[in-house]
Design an enzyme around this catalytic site. Structure first.
Site, mmCIF file in Angstrom:
data_model
loop_
_atom_site.group_PDB
_atom_site.id
_atom_site.type_symbol
_atom_site.label_atom_id
_atom_site.label_comp_id
_atom_site.label_asym_id
_atom_site.label_seq_id
_atom_site.Cartn_x
_atom_site.Cartn_y
_atom_site.Cartn_z
ATOM 1 N N GLN A 188 -8.559 3.802 -3.451
ATOM 2 C CA GLN A 188 -8.205 5.137 -3.402
ATOM 3 C C GLN A 188 -6.619 5.104 -2.819
ATOM 4 O O GLN A 188 -6.372 4.215 -2.198
ATOM 5 C CB GLN A 188 -9.115 5.655 -2.010
ATOM 6 C CG GLN A 188 -8.617 5.691 -0.743
ATOM 7 C CD GLN A 188 -8.457 4.242 0.048
ATOM 8 O OE1 GLN A 188 -8.655 3.313 -0.634
ATOM 9 N NE2 GLN A 188 -8.271 4.383 1.199
ATOM 10 N N SER A 246 -16.182 14.029 6.619
ATOM 11 C CA SER A 246 -16.213 14.983 5.378
ATOM 12 C C SER A 246 -17.351 16.267 5.620
ATOM 13 O O SER A 246 -16.808 17.169 5.417
ATOM 14 C CB SER A 246 -16.611 14.237 4.187
ATOM 15 O OG SER A 246 -15.738 13.178 3.941
ATOM 16 N N HIS A 260 -15.509 6.773 8.599
ATOM 17 C CA HIS A 260 -14.936 6.872 7.207
ATOM 18 C C HIS A 260 -14.746 5.926 6.433
ATOM 19 O O HIS A 260 -15.038 5.474 5.465
ATOM 20 C CB HIS A 260 -14.134 8.128 7.463
ATOM 21 C CG HIS A 260 -13.075 8.129 5.991
ATOM 22 N ND1 HIS A 260 -13.563 8.963 5.206
ATOM 23 C CD2 HIS A 260 -12.044 7.544 5.507
ATOM 24 C CE1 HIS A 260 -12.798 8.882 3.862
ATOM 25 N NE2 HIS A 260 -11.626 8.094 4.084
ATOM 26 N N MET A 293 -7.296 17.859 -0.716
ATOM 27 C CA MET A 293 -8.468 18.265 0.231
ATOM 28 C C MET A 293 -7.458 18.869 1.597
ATOM 29 O O MET A 293 -6.363 18.314 1.888
ATOM 30 C CB MET A 293 -9.134 17.294 0.662
ATOM 31 C CG MET A 293 -8.854 16.159 1.101
ATOM 32 S SD MET A 293 -10.273 14.971 1.528
ATOM 33 C CE MET A 293 -10.821 15.660 3.123
ATOM 34 N N ASP A 294 -8.358 19.327 2.580
ATOM 35 C CA ASP A 294 -7.850 19.837 3.836
ATOM 36 C C ASP A 294 -8.807 19.239 4.804
ATOM 37 O O ASP A 294 -10.041 18.870 4.806
ATOM 38 C CB ASP A 294 -7.945 21.187 3.906
ATOM 39 C CG ASP A 294 -7.009 22.040 3.193
ATOM 40 O OD1 ASP A 294 -5.953 21.516 2.976
ATOM 41 O OD2 ASP A 294 -6.915 23.421 3.078
ATOM 42 N N LYS A 295 -8.432 19.257 6.125
ATOM 43 C CA LYS A 295 -9.262 19.101 7.248
ATOM 44 C C LYS A 295 -9.367 20.544 7.927
ATOM 45 O O LYS A 295 -8.464 21.412 8.063
ATOM 46 C CB LYS A 295 -8.608 18.163 8.123
ATOM 47 C CG LYS A 295 -8.777 16.566 7.775
ATOM 48 C CD LYS A 295 -9.830 15.816 8.069
ATOM 49 C CE LYS A 295 -10.040 14.459 7.322
ATOM 50 N NZ LYS A 295 -9.282 13.365 7.900
ATOM 51 N N TYR A 301 -8.528 14.893 -6.669
ATOM 52 C CA TYR A 301 -8.678 16.150 -5.999
ATOM 53 C C TYR A 301 -7.861 16.468 -4.596
ATOM 54 O O TYR A 301 -7.643 15.395 -3.744
ATOM 55 C CB TYR A 301 -10.248 16.293 -5.461
ATOM 56 C CG TYR A 301 -10.838 15.193 -4.947
ATOM 57 C CD1 TYR A 301 -11.198 14.330 -5.379
ATOM 58 C CD2 TYR A 301 -11.172 15.508 -3.526
ATOM 59 C CE1 TYR A 301 -12.178 13.243 -4.716
ATOM 60 C CE2 TYR A 301 -11.907 14.514 -2.808
ATOM 61 C CZ TYR A 301 -12.270 13.615 -3.272
ATOM 62 O OH TYR A 301 -13.129 12.538 -2.628
ATOM 63 N N ARG A 311 0.786 -1.231 0.039
ATOM 64 C CA ARG A 311 -0.068 -0.074 -0.148
ATOM 65 C C ARG A 311 0.917 1.247 0.104
ATOM 66 O O ARG A 311 0.595 2.516 -0.539
ATOM 67 C CB ARG A 311 -0.907 -0.148 1.159
ATOM 68 C CG ARG A 311 -1.799 -1.101 1.033
ATOM 69 C CD ARG A 311 -3.034 -1.197 2.218
ATOM 70 N NE ARG A 311 -3.826 0.368 2.241
ATOM 71 C CZ ARG A 311 -4.463 0.587 3.281
ATOM 72 N NH1 ARG A 311 -4.613 -0.465 4.447
ATOM 73 N NH2 ARG A 311 -4.893 1.637 3.528
HETATM 74 O O1 76R Z 1 -6.403 3.137 4.960
HETATM 75 C C1 76R Z 1 -7.500 2.164 5.093
HETATM 76 O O2 76R Z 1 -8.229 1.625 4.412
HETATM 77 C C2 76R Z 1 -8.019 2.762 6.739
HETATM 78 C C3 76R Z 1 -8.975 3.352 6.784
HETATM 79 C C4 76R Z 1 -8.774 4.744 6.228
HETATM 80 C C5 76R Z 1 -7.890 5.537 6.313
HETATM 81 C C6 76R Z 1 -7.155 5.901 7.585
HETATM 82 C C7 76R Z 1 -9.600 5.114 4.746
HETATM 83 C C8 76R Z 1 -10.450 4.384 4.176
HETATM 84 N N1 76R Z 1 -9.227 6.416 4.561
HETATM 85 C C9 76R Z 1 -8.231 6.784 5.529
HETATM 86 C C10 76R Z 1 -7.677 8.141 5.569
HETATM 87 MN MN1 76R Z 1 -10.260 7.685 3.030
HETATM 88 N N2 76R Z 1 -10.874 8.695 1.841
HETATM 89 C C11 76R Z 1 -10.671 10.030 1.664
HETATM 90 C C12 76R Z 1 -11.619 10.534 0.731
HETATM 91 O O3 76R Z 1 -14.367 13.090 -0.508
HETATM 92 C C13 76R Z 1 -14.075 12.876 0.688
HETATM 93 O O4 76R Z 1 -15.310 13.196 1.548
HETATM 94 C C14 76R Z 1 -12.919 12.537 1.287
HETATM 95 C C15 76R Z 1 -11.880 12.062 0.559
HETATM 96 C C16 76R Z 1 -12.122 9.596 -0.010
HETATM 97 C C17 76R Z 1 -12.911 9.404 -1.272
HETATM 98 C C18 76R Z 1 -11.629 8.058 0.656
HETATM 99 C C19 76R Z 1 -11.958 6.895 0.411
HETATM 100 N N3 76R Z 1 -8.894 9.347 3.921
HETATM 101 C C20 76R Z 1 -8.057 9.152 4.891
HETATM 102 C C21 76R Z 1 -7.534 10.359 5.004
HETATM 103 C C22 76R Z 1 -6.382 10.784 5.973
HETATM 104 C C23 76R Z 1 -7.014 11.563 7.270
HETATM 105 C C24 76R Z 1 -6.226 11.841 8.425
HETATM 106 O O5 76R Z 1 -5.003 11.320 8.576
HETATM 107 O O6 76R Z 1 -6.582 12.676 8.999
HETATM 108 C C25 76R Z 1 -8.178 11.275 3.973
HETATM 109 C C26 76R Z 1 -7.807 12.688 3.798
HETATM 110 C C27 76R Z 1 -8.950 10.598 3.172
HETATM 111 C C28 76R Z 1 -9.963 10.904 2.422
HETATM 112 N N4 76R Z 1 -10.888 6.083 2.599
HETATM 113 C C29 76R Z 1 -10.944 4.758 2.840
HETATM 114 C C30 76R Z 1 -11.676 5.984 1.352
HETATM 115 C C31 76R Z 1 -12.199 4.654 1.002
HETATM 116 C C32 76R Z 1 -12.696 4.175 -0.448
HETATM 117 C C33 76R Z 1 -11.616 3.636 1.956
HETATM 118 C C34 76R Z 1 -11.982 2.153 2.166
HETATM 119 C C35 76R Z 1 -10.542 1.821 1.891
HETATM 120 C C36 76R Z 1 -10.674 0.201 1.997
HETATM 121 O O7 76R Z 1 -10.813 -0.226 3.131
HETATM 122 O O8 76R Z 1 -10.606 -0.499 0.891
#
Ligand code: 76R
Length: 247
Positions: free
Chosen positions: A183, A221, A170, A145-147, A143, A129
């Site tokens: 993703q 989000s 999430h 993004m920010d938090k 795209y 990964r």
């Molecule tokens: O990595 C993992 O599978 C563990 C769970 C996970 C984390 C830690 C996860 C799962 N994400 C993580 C972190 Mn995500 N993700 C986004 C977006 O459009 C939006 O609203 C947000 C944009 C999408 C579409 C998405 C998809 N993710 C993050 C982080 C870092 C946050 C931090 O550290 O504070 C961001 C910015 C972010 C944003 N996320 C998943 C997905 C998908 C599809 C999964 C499931 C993956 C899987 O289990 O196969």
């Protein structure tokens, strides 16, 4: 002070978005166009080899809409190599017919909210990964993004436990799209204008809309997400380049 989450960081990432100067391309002689295409193919052959050797990865897509014509997403083990790839591309004849549209510099990031107790240096799943071979699925969506950091909606003042709970929710939404959307989250704090790059790959383009929309209702989000411009595109296979560039 709330504790910062530990991140695992993998390959460095460049999203390079360009427009094609079709006017210049049309005006060029067929010899010039042939040279440009040949140089581009040479470069892609080299990148393919790097990818086969697991020393990096890349993906090439056309962009729909006026923001750009092409997106190249490139992964390399170091920022230096990423820069070399970019410079090499810029020196090609093909690059003379492109105009920069947008670029984004980041690094593949896994946050440890959910993945604990594994050794990232040896665990094969984590390694895969952190250093992914980009899927060559039919569609890409990118795209930045920010938090949010505003008044009562400040992600960075939330205690770690609370952030962990929110990220769990999430992740659960994301998991429903397993096999449909892949993703890749890249971190860009200190590297670029936003905090993360979100790159999604899908076989069915509509799944981007469904996933992103569903996530909008999830607290992470809904309350804390701030988004930049969205870029969506179609896979451009190397063998399709002559057709794409034919004028
Ligand atoms: O990595 C993992 O599978 C563990 C769970 C996970 C984390 C830690 C996860 C799962 N994400 C993580 C972190 Mn995500 N993700 C986004 C977006 O459009 C939006 O609203 C947000 C944009 C999408 C579409 C998405 C998809 N993710 C993050 C982080 C870092 C946050 C931090 O550290 O504070 C961001 C910015 C972010 C944003 N996320 C998943 C997905 C998908 C599809 C999964 C499931 C993956 C899987 O289990 O196969």
């Amino acid at each position: 002070m709330p504790e910062a989450v530990t991140t695992l960081d993998g390959w460095y990432c460049l999203h390079d978005l360009r427009k094609i100067d079709w006017t210049a391309w049309k005006k060029a002689s067929s010899d010039e166009r042939e040279t440009a295409l040949a140089e581009l193919n040479q470069l892609l052959d080299k990148w393919n080899l790097t990818e086969q050797n697991k020393e990096g990865s890349h993906a090439l897509y056309t962009i729909v809409g006026q923001k750009a014509d092409l997106i190249m997403m490139i992964l390399r083990p170091t920022m230096d190599e990423l820069n070399e790839v970019e410079t090499e591309l810029n020196k090609t004849k093909f690059a003379e017919f492109t105009v920069p549209a947008y670029s984004y510099v980041s690094v593949v990031e896994l946050s440890s909210y959910l993945a604990k107790g594994k050794d990232p240096d040896t665990d094969p799943e984590l390694q895969a990964r952190l250093k992914p071979t980009l899927p060559k699925w039919d569609y890409i969506c990118f795209y930045p993004m920010d938090k949010r950091r505003q008044g009562n909606d400040n992600w960075y003042t939330l205690p770690m436990e609370e952030r962990g709970k929110l990220m769990y929710s999430h992740g659960m939404i994301g998991r429903k799209y397993a096999g449909k959307v892949r993703q890749i989250i890249t971190g860009s704090v200190g590297f670029d204008d936003w905090e993360w790059g979100v790159t999604l790959f899908a076989h069915d383009v509509l799944q981007f809309k469904k996933l992103v929309y569903e996530m909008r209702f999830d607290e992470v989000s809904a309350r804390y997400g701030e988004f930049g411009s969205f870029y969506v595109g179609n896979l451009l296979k190397q063998e399709e380049l002559p057709k794409f560039l034919h004028v």
